[in-house]
Design a protein around this motif. Structure first.
Motif, short mmCIF file in Angstrom:
data_model
loop_
_atom_site.label_atom_id
_atom_site.label_comp_id
_atom_site.label_asym_id
_atom_site.label_seq_id
_atom_site.Cartn_x
_atom_site.Cartn_y
_atom_site.Cartn_z
N ASP A 57 31.94 -29.38 -0.76
CA ASP A 57 32.55 -28.85 0.46
C ASP A 57 31.47 -28.78 1.54
O ASP A 57 30.54 -27.98 1.45
CB ASP A 57 33.13 -27.45 0.17
CG ASP A 57 33.81 -26.82 1.35
OD1 ASP A 57 33.34 -27.00 2.49
OD2 ASP A 57 34.82 -26.12 1.14
N SER A 70 32.17 -28.93 -5.55
CA SER A 70 33.30 -29.67 -4.94
C SER A 70 32.85 -30.42 -3.69
O SER A 70 33.66 -31.05 -3.03
CB SER A 70 34.45 -28.71 -4.60
OG SER A 70 34.03 -27.79 -3.61
N GLY A 123 31.38 -24.50 -4.01
CA GLY A 123 31.37 -25.39 -2.86
C GLY A 123 30.48 -26.59 -3.07
O GLY A 123 30.80 -27.71 -2.68
#
Length: 192
Positions: A20, A18, A15
């Motif tokens: 996120d 990326s 996460g």
């Protein structure tokens, strides 16, 4: 009461890589209370806990992004270790080092991480000092080019240069001057 989403350490690492936001927010909230408890038990305030946790989280975040961090412990242990080291250094700076440290978690030694953090902090301070010393028009030219992504043609028009080559030459001279100021101030900070 809201049910907080909790992921595995691997999901948190992915996460972060990326970027996120849901995963980042979940991870950030997940371990904060542990750190706040540790700092409160060791002469700290809630504001101290926020500052230390924010700094440690940024160190962890950058290591995951830049170094593709391979953990040999849990994220919680890693974050706790960074926070512990940063807090003990802060107490030492304040001359408030306690006789006994009250740990609420197990931890790993984070000497290398803390040293790297302090070194980066010194470099940021040296760069800030160099930028403050630089003055205009150099500061404006470098900000326009590097921070605001203005083209050399836009900088030429803004500063009234004859052509883009003249503006590029001026930018180069400003960058050289900034480097000289940075390295001179950085050397001074290491001599202290």
């Amino acid at each position: 009461m809201k049910n907080r989403v909790q992921f595995t350490d691997e999901v948190y690492l992915e996460g972060i890589r990326s970027q996120d936001q849901k995963v980042l927010a979940s991870l950030y909230k997940l371990h904060y209370n542990t750190i706040a408890t540790f700092i409160a038990n060791n002469s700290g305030s809630p504001d101290d806990a926020k500052d230390i946790y924010q700094e440690a989280f940024m160190i962890f975040y950058e290591k995951v992004l830049k170094e593709d961090l391979k953990l040999t412990c849990t994220i919680k242990t890693f974050l706790y270790s960074i926070c512990r080291k940063l807090w003990l250094q802060k107490l030492y700076e304040r001359n408030k080092f306690p006789e006994k440290i009250i740990d609420s978690e197990t931890f790993v030694e984070a000497d290398d991480i803390a040293e790297e953090c302090l070194e980066k902090e010194q470099q940021f301070e040296a760069m800030e000092m160099a930028l403050n010393t630089l003055g205009d028009p150099c500061l404006s030219i470098l900000k326009d080019f590097y921070f605001y992504s203005l083209s050399m043609d836009e900088i030429t028009a803004k500063f009234g240069y004859n052509n883009a080559d003249t503006a590029k030459n001026q930018k180069y001279k400003c960058l050289q001057r900034l480097k000289k100021l940075f390295f001179n101030s950085n050397l001074l900070s290491y001599e202290k």
